[in-house]
Design an enzyme around this catalytic site. Structure first.
Site, PDB file in Angstrom:
ATOM      1  N   CYS A   1      12.889 -45.646  21.312  1.00  0.00           N
ATOM      2  CA  CYS A   1      12.203 -44.410  21.692  1.00  0.00           C
ATOM      3  C   CYS A   1      10.690 -44.592  21.757  1.00  0.00           C
ATOM      4  O   CYS A   1      10.057 -44.236  22.739  1.00  0.00           O
ATOM      5  CB  CYS A   1      12.554 -43.289  20.721  1.00  0.00           C
ATOM      6  SG  CYS A   1      11.721 -41.732  21.099  1.00  0.00           S
TER       7      CYS A   1
ATOM      8  N   TYR B   1      20.401 -40.172  33.778  1.00  0.00           N
ATOM      9  CA  TYR B   1      19.050 -39.654  33.564  1.00  0.00           C
ATOM     10  C   TYR B   1      17.996 -40.754  33.622  1.00  0.00           C
ATOM     11  O   TYR B   1      16.873 -40.528  34.087  1.00  0.00           O
ATOM     12  CB  TYR B   1      18.969 -38.871  32.257  1.00  0.00           C
ATOM     13  CG  TYR B   1      19.019 -39.687  30.988  1.00  0.00           C
ATOM     14  CD1 TYR B   1      17.857 -40.076  30.348  1.00  0.00           C
ATOM     15  CD2 TYR B   1      20.227 -40.060  30.416  1.00  0.00           C
ATOM     16  CE1 TYR B   1      17.893 -40.811  29.180  1.00  0.00           C
ATOM     17  CE2 TYR B   1      20.273 -40.793  29.251  1.00  0.00           C
ATOM     18  CZ  TYR B   1      19.102 -41.174  28.639  1.00  0.00           C
ATOM     19  OH  TYR B   1      19.149 -41.920  27.483  1.00  0.00           O
TER      20      TYR B   1
ATOM     21  N   CYS C   1      11.671 -43.174  25.254  1.00  0.00           N
ATOM     22  CA  CYS C   1      11.264 -41.821  25.622  1.00  0.00           C
ATOM     23  C   CYS C   1       9.760 -41.579  25.556  1.00  0.00           C
ATOM     24  O   CYS C   1       9.229 -40.822  26.368  1.00  0.00           O
ATOM     25  CB  CYS C   1      12.007 -40.795  24.775  1.00  0.00           C
ATOM     26  SG  CYS C   1      12.264 -41.223  23.064  1.00  0.00           S
TER      27      CYS C   1
ATOM     28  N   GLU D   1      14.908 -40.462  36.241  1.00  0.00           N
ATOM     29  CA  GLU D   1      13.569 -40.388  35.639  1.00  0.00           C
ATOM     30  C   GLU D   1      12.674 -41.498  36.164  1.00  0.00           C
ATOM     31  O   GLU D   1      11.505 -41.257  36.520  1.00  0.00           O
ATOM     32  CB  GLU D   1      13.675 -40.453  34.118  1.00  0.00           C
ATOM     33  CG  GLU D   1      14.227 -39.181  33.508  1.00  0.00           C
ATOM     34  CD  GLU D   1      14.441 -39.264  32.009  1.00  0.00           C
ATOM     35  OE1 GLU D   1      14.521 -38.202  31.353  1.00  0.00           O
ATOM     36  OE2 GLU D   1      14.527 -40.389  31.466  1.00  0.00           O
TER      37      GLU D   1
ATOM     38  N   HIS E   1       5.763 -11.528  31.455  1.00  0.00           N
ATOM     39  CA  HIS E   1       5.495 -11.603  32.895  1.00  0.00           C
ATOM     40  C   HIS E   1       4.032 -11.937  33.164  1.00  0.00           C
ATOM     41  O   HIS E   1       3.146 -11.456  32.467  1.00  0.00           O
ATOM     42  CB  HIS E   1       5.837 -10.249  33.551  1.00  0.00           C
ATOM     43  CG  HIS E   1       5.658 -10.239  35.017  1.00  0.00           C
ATOM     44  ND1 HIS E   1       6.537 -10.841  35.878  1.00  0.00           N
ATOM     45  CD2 HIS E   1       4.662  -9.712  35.786  1.00  0.00           C
ATOM     46  CE1 HIS E   1       6.113 -10.682  37.117  1.00  0.00           C
ATOM     47  NE2 HIS E   1       4.970  -9.995  37.090  1.00  0.00           N
TER      48      HIS E   1
ATOM     49  N   GLU F   1      11.199 -15.508  32.014  1.00  0.00           N
ATOM     50  CA  GLU F   1      11.582 -14.097  31.909  1.00  0.00           C
ATOM     51  C   GLU F   1      12.907 -13.818  32.618  1.00  0.00           C
ATOM     52  O   GLU F   1      13.599 -12.845  32.296  1.00  0.00           O
ATOM     53  CB  GLU F   1      10.485 -13.198  32.482  1.00  0.00           C
ATOM     54  CG  GLU F   1      10.292 -13.286  33.982  1.00  0.00           C
ATOM     55  CD  GLU F   1       9.194 -12.352  34.482  1.00  0.00           C
ATOM     56  OE1 GLU F   1       9.301 -11.141  34.226  1.00  0.00           O
ATOM     57  OE2 GLU F   1       8.233 -12.847  35.102  1.00  0.00           O
TER      58      GLU F   1
ATOM     59  N   LYS G   1       8.095 -43.447  28.514  1.00  0.00           N
ATOM     60  CA  LYS G   1       8.655 -42.814  29.710  1.00  0.00           C
ATOM     61  C   LYS G   1       7.984 -41.474  29.985  1.00  0.00           C
ATOM     62  O   LYS G   1       7.580 -41.197  31.127  1.00  0.00           O
ATOM     63  CB  LYS G   1      10.153 -42.603  29.534  1.00  0.00           C
ATOM     64  CG  LYS G   1      10.807 -41.785  30.642  1.00  0.00           C
ATOM     65  CD  LYS G   1      12.129 -41.213  30.191  1.00  0.00           C
ATOM     66  CE  LYS G   1      11.965 -40.132  29.145  1.00  0.00           C
ATOM     67  NZ  LYS G   1      13.260 -39.602  28.663  1.00  0.00           N
TER      68      LYS G   1
END
Length: 459
Positions: A42, A177, A47, A181, A434, A439, A50
């Site tokens: 990692c 993934y 990760c 990626e 908002h 939302e 990345k």
């Protein structure tokens, strides 16, 4: 029987470090044996770098959109600068990991370890034996490379972060993934990018609307997609690599990358000789408390073949320490794990997909598609997609899927109410913020369609 250590941890990645640190905090004498760099996949080659490279790749989109907001941008990219900055950051993190181990008194040995028995480990470089009451294997995994002629000419995710220079083009094999990626990264940095995948669409197992939306986003960014095809061989072609495909065609690329899955790091560890049972895929078989077939040997993280995600490995390491060194048996619940794909567009997911939920019970599906606000002044046509899947009886939220800017951050927060068994009514009680994309999750008025007895109705 006395031992040199209460716990010997093999592997200095996220799971092993958390287990070692927690066990030492509870008074155990702990040693971590790591042959490469503390931090594991990692931090060093996964990760963290990345995500940094994904950030770098997204500036291209931002520069293109900037003109619609009145900005004139003249930008250029320098690959060596990014690589150096990445290395500086992962080195900082490595030092932080090392420091966090030292604080509770964990010893670190930079060497290779081989299990020689239920309570013994050989330190290869130093040619000495250590004994431990418990052994924890946390060696992670490595990229799988297909056994084809010329495979050595390709790179994997491990090498992609430190290429001496960016290739003019790249072919990435895979549809998971990691493939999408890195396709996002290379395309965003100006590399002519192609994905070749044996399936019919990227991200098998994800919700179909998310797969379709991501596919459209990849194509909009100029990424070429070749489906139902594999690479059969690679060969040198001047400074390029020539790829031969299962459909009979051949083409040259500046680089070829395999993103074809990962394999547990169990080879050469002595596990089978010590009596540790492995799965057919070579991962360590463990029970709910991460205990292997040998009572004194445990395993956490990717090496177990359970869920290959860093937060899961950390949780497994934590619960292992709680169970053995704090007299507090704990088992990880794998039923509700949020995950993200840091592609462009970004994808965040938690819970069941539409098809999975429909097979389980009667469900209502709430679906929204719209252009994210940042694109409304530009020529970009990419759509954001938000989907909420709820149980008909009681309205419990079974799945949430978000594709678009900020998806990962949103899905992490959605994980909290879903972990509390939130219903659609609970979501409805939340006041909308908002203007925001999120939302939409609290303003759905009626289902877009439903499933009754597995049959889709009202679409």
């Amino acid at each position: 029987m006395s031992h040199d250590y209460d716990l010997i941890v093999i592997g200095g990645g996220s799971g092993g470090v958390r287990a070692a640190r927690m066990a030492a905090t509870y008074g155990a004498k702990v040693v971590v044996v790591e042959e490469f760099r503390v931090g594991g996949t990692c931090v060093i080659r996964g990760c963290v770098p990345k995500k940094l490279y994904v950030y770098a790749s997204r500036f291209k989109d931002q520069f293109e959109t900037a003109s619609s907001f009145g900005w004139q941008v003249d930008a250029s990219f320098d690959w060596p600068t990014l690589v150096a900055a990445k290395e500086k950051e992962i080195t900082r993190l490595e030092h932080a990991y090392t420091s966090n181990l030292a604080k509770p008194g964990v010893e670190i040995i930079k060497d290779r370890a081989v299990v020689t028995g239920p309570n013994s480990v050989r330190i290869v470089g130093q040619n000495r034996e250590l004994s431990g009451k418990y052994i924890l294997v946390a060696t992670g995994g490595h990229p799988f490379v297909p056994d084809i002629p010329g495979a050595e000419l390709a790179i994997t995710s491990s090498e992609a972060f430190d290429l001496p220079q960016l290739p003019h083009s790249i072919l990435i094999e895979g549809g998971g993934y990691i493939a999408v990626e890195f396709a996002t990264i290379f395309a965003g940095l100006g590399v002519n990018t192609t994905i070749v995948y044996r399936g019919d669409r990227v991200l098998r197992g994800f919700d179909e609307d998310m797969r379709t939306g991501l596919e459209a986003g990849l194509i909009e960014r100029g990424i070429k997609l070749i489906y139902q095809t594999t690479i059969t061989s690679l060969a040198s072609s001047g400074n390029d690599v020539s790829a031969s495909f299962s459909n009979g065609t051949t083409a040259p690329y500046g680089a070829v990358m395999f993103a074809t899955g990962r394999t547990a790091n169990t080879m050469g560890l002595g596990l089978e000789a010590a009596g540790v049972k492995l799965t057919v895929n070579g991962a360590i078989m463990v029970d709910a408390h991460s205990q292997s077939s040998v009572p004194s040997i445990y395993a956490v993280g990717d090496v177990t073949g359970r869920v290959a995600l860093t937060p899961v490995a950390i949780r497994e390491g934590w619960y292992f320490a709680e169970t053995l060194f704090n007299d507090n048996p704990m088992a990880v619940d794998y039923g509700l794990i949020p995950t993200a794909v840091f592609s462009e567009p970004e994808l965040g997911v938690i819970g069941l997909s539409e098809s999975e939920a429909a097979m389980k019970c009667d469900v209502d599906v709430y679906l929204a598609r719209f252009r994210p606000m940042i694109n409304t002044l530009s020529h970009k046509t990419e759509r954001m997609v938000l989907k909420l899947i709820t149980e008909k009886e009681g309205g419990m939220v079974l799945g949430c899927h978000i594709l678009g800017p900020g998806a990962a951050e949103m899905i992490q927060l959605v994980a909290i109410p879903m972990g509390m068994n939130a219903t659609k009514a609970d979501f409805d009680r939340a006041m909308a913020l908002h203007p925001s994309a999120a939302e939409e999750l609290v303003t759905f008025k009626a289902p877009s369609y439903s499933y009754r007895d597995g049959v889709k109705i009202g679409a």
